[in-house]
Design an enzyme around this catalytic site. Structure first.
Site, PDB file in Angstrom:
ATOM      1  N   ASP A 183       1.126   4.128  -3.011  1.00 59.10           N
ATOM      2  CA  ASP A 183       0.895   5.567  -2.826  1.00 59.10           C
ATOM      3  C   ASP A 183       2.038   6.390  -3.419  1.00 59.10           C
ATOM      4  OD1 ASP A 183      -1.468   5.173  -1.456  1.00 59.10           O
ATOM      5  OD2 ASP A 183      -0.582   5.380   0.531  1.00 59.10           O
ATOM      6  N   SER A 211      -7.815   2.749  -2.141  1.00 60.18           N
ATOM      7  CA  SER A 211      -6.505   3.228  -1.701  1.00 60.18           C
ATOM      8  C   SER A 211      -5.745   3.864  -2.855  1.00 60.18           C
ATOM      9  CB  SER A 211      -5.670   2.078  -1.140  1.00 60.18           C
ATOM     10  OG  SER A 211      -6.166   1.627   0.084  1.00 60.18           O
ATOM     11  N   GLU A 236       0.823  -1.210   0.000  1.00 63.88           N
ATOM     12  CA  GLU A 236       0.000   0.000   0.000  1.00 63.88           C
ATOM     13  C   GLU A 236       0.858   1.261   0.000  1.00 63.88           C
ATOM     14  OE1 GLU A 236      -3.216   0.161  -0.248  1.00 63.88           O
ATOM     15  OE2 GLU A 236      -4.176  -1.564   0.681  1.00 63.88           O
TER      16      GLU A 236
END
Length: 551
Positions: free
Chosen positions: A253, A460, A249
């Protein structure tokens, strides 16, 4: 206000020292309405709404009287930072240290003289409070992998974007690079391997990426063998290794933002997943970071129903975090947050599978956050609500290898419907999400983790994609857009095709769910107003800025 921060892993040792943040009231009430394009500087905001020296001094004097050490005070953060033994905190706030569990028995009680001064006490509870929006372990039992089709894109051919360049072209991003912008991303665990970023961006790239470690937070990526297993799973070739998820994750990003706004300054904030950690990292990003981010991306959250049903333990915390988002809005900082990957019921593996009710994710449900939902891109270029299995199931795929996910959305029970949503729905709560982008891993752009190329996915991914678009909008306008929600809602009302309206699909999470939301024309609690048309959005914002009053 009485705080409910109680449990601590250090609580059974009376002599063990803990660190606590005491938040006090603002000097003057922070206005709930944010005037579009009229932003305060950080110094102006603190002068108006920071803590008074008298309030900070009163808390510091109380702490010293009870043997607690004042390690710092901040008018901007309205905080007094305390350190001391568990026994001293127990005496000061009139609670007992529990002997049969980790923590204090009962809520801390503020002294009568400070009851109107103290708003929140955090740090006397060290258990994790959030969950990353993204794929979790698959459902077990009779509902898992039943083969029953929902209103999904599983039987439709998908478009695979492949790269962030293709994504930017698909969504009509303005041809800009984020120069002059500062974009922050809030991380509560995990990390990234520099070699993965070097491989993703290429040897000639000069991405300006800085880690900001807050408290005990640190860039802590997992071992490469977990990442290799995750890369195999996402391609449908093996079981998942969930220990890799935080690293995947964080890497996603940074990779998305660094690719979409390569000339911006990227700040990666690492903090602790505790109540104190949440307050600390957000206060740092908004009030102390130099430079202050123009845009913040958040891809973690927790269920509103957990907050509401906590007996008050999390309600004060959620409302204070909402106030931090309001403060950021007054300073022109745009905050983008993922709406969650668990559909209308916001499901997680928490034993609540039998409940069919709807729920939303916080902080996406804060009215001062741009909540970002998810879509699937169909082969013809249209989009439907993200609601599908991944990796792609096959006749021989074990049930535990696949995961169902859907765009989070619905209506808040914590926050009232804001004025800018009054004309679009009749529900009394704030509607989620506001916008969306591609979230289906079978469509998303690829990035490198553990040396392997894998697709980005989940809401996300939607949050940093929108954060990058806002940064490009800021660059085009020559100033911060700031609190985008009321501006965007007004613009779409005047120009309905400003965004790509998603009108097919629903966000049912499981075949057994009776409650879900359906996509429709205009705003809906699946994908909000829809997905970007970047150039059109910049043009509309430019007109709105030109017509806004000057101060």
């Amino acid at each position: 206000m009485q705080a409910e921060s109680l449990e601590t892993s250090a609580g059974q040792d009376p002599g063990e020292r803990i660190d606590v943040i005491v938040v006090v009231r603002s000097r003057t009430q922070i206005p709930r309405e944010v005037v579009p394009f009229q932003h305060l500087t950080r110094a102006e905001f603190v002068t108006r709404h920071g803590a008074s020296p008298d309030d900070l001094g009163a808390v510091a004097a109380f702490a010293a009287k009870h043997g607690l050490t004042v390690t710092g005070t901040s008018s901007a953060r309205r905080s007094v930072f305390l350190s001391g033994a568990c026994s001293d905190f127990a005496s000061a706030f009139r609670v007992e240290i529990a002997r049969d569990q980790q923590g204090f028995s009962g809520p801390p009680i503020e002294p009568d003289a400070l009851a109107d001064v103290i708003e929140l006490i955090v740090g006397m509870r060290d258990v994790p409070v959030t969950g990353r929006a993204g794929p979790q372990p698959p459902l077990q039992g009779p509902l898992a992998n039943t083969g029953v089709h929902l209103a999904t894109a599983d039987d439709l051919d998908r478009m695979n974007l492949g790269s962030t360049a293709e994504l930017a072209k698909f969504y009509g991003f303005p041809d800009l690079d984020g120069a002059g912008q500062c974009v922050g991303v809030i991380e509560l665990g995990g990390g990234y391997h520099k070699q993965d970023l070097d491989q993703h961006f290429g040897p000639a790239s000069k991405i300006d990426c800085t880690d900001v470690c807050v408290g005990e937070g640190a860039n802590q990526p997992c071992d490469a063998h977990f990442l290799s297993a995750f890369a195999q799973w996402i391609e449908g070739k093996g079981p998942n290794k969930y220990a890799a998820k935080p690293t995947v994750e964080v890497t996603m990003d940074v990779s998305l933002l660094g690719s979409l706004v390569p000339k911006s300054k990227l700040l990666v904030y690492f903090g602790e997943d505790t109540e104190r950690g949440l307050v600390d990292i957000l206060q740092t990003a908004i009030f102390e970071s130099d430079p202050q981010p123009d845009v913040l991306s958040i891809s973690w959250g927790f269920q509103e129903r957990e907050i509401v049903s906590s007996g008050g333990k999390y309600v004060d915390l959620a409302h204070f975090l909402d106030e931090l988002f309001l403060s950021a809005a007054h300073m022109g900082v745009t905050i983008c947050a993922s709406s969650g990957d668990y559909g209308a019921c916001n499901e997680k593996e928490d034993g609540l599978r039998g409940e069919g009710g709807c729920d939303v994710e916080f902080p996406a449900s804060s009215p001062y956050v741009l909540a970002c939902g998810g879509t699937t891109i169909v082969a013809d270029g249209s989009e439907v609500v993200w609601n599908s299995e991944f990796p792609p199931p096959t006749p021989t795929t074990p049930p535990t290898w696949t995961k169902h996910a859907a765009s989070g959305g619905g209506f808040s029970t914590l926050f009232e419907r804001p004025a800018w949503q009054e004309k679009i729905h009749a529900n009394k709560g704030r509607g989620v999400p506001d916008v969306a982008t591609v979230a289906d891993p079978r469509c998303g752009p690829r990035f490198v983790v553990g040396g392997a190329s894998i697709p980005a996915g989940g809401t996300s991914a939607a949050a940093p994609i929108w954060a990058a678009l806002v940064a490009r909008c800021n660059q085009a306008l020559g100033q911060r857009v700031g609190f985008l929600n009321p501006i965007l809602y007004a613009l779409v009302a005047a120009e309905p095709d400003l965004l790509n309206d998603v009108t097919r699909g629903d966000n049912r999470y499981r075949p057994s769910d009776s409650a879900c939301w359906k996509a429709s024309e205009g705003w809906d609690p699946c994908t909000g107003w829809g997905t970007p048309r970047g150039e059109k959005l910049v043009s509309a914002l430019r007109v709105a800025l030109a017509g806004s009053p000057r101060v």
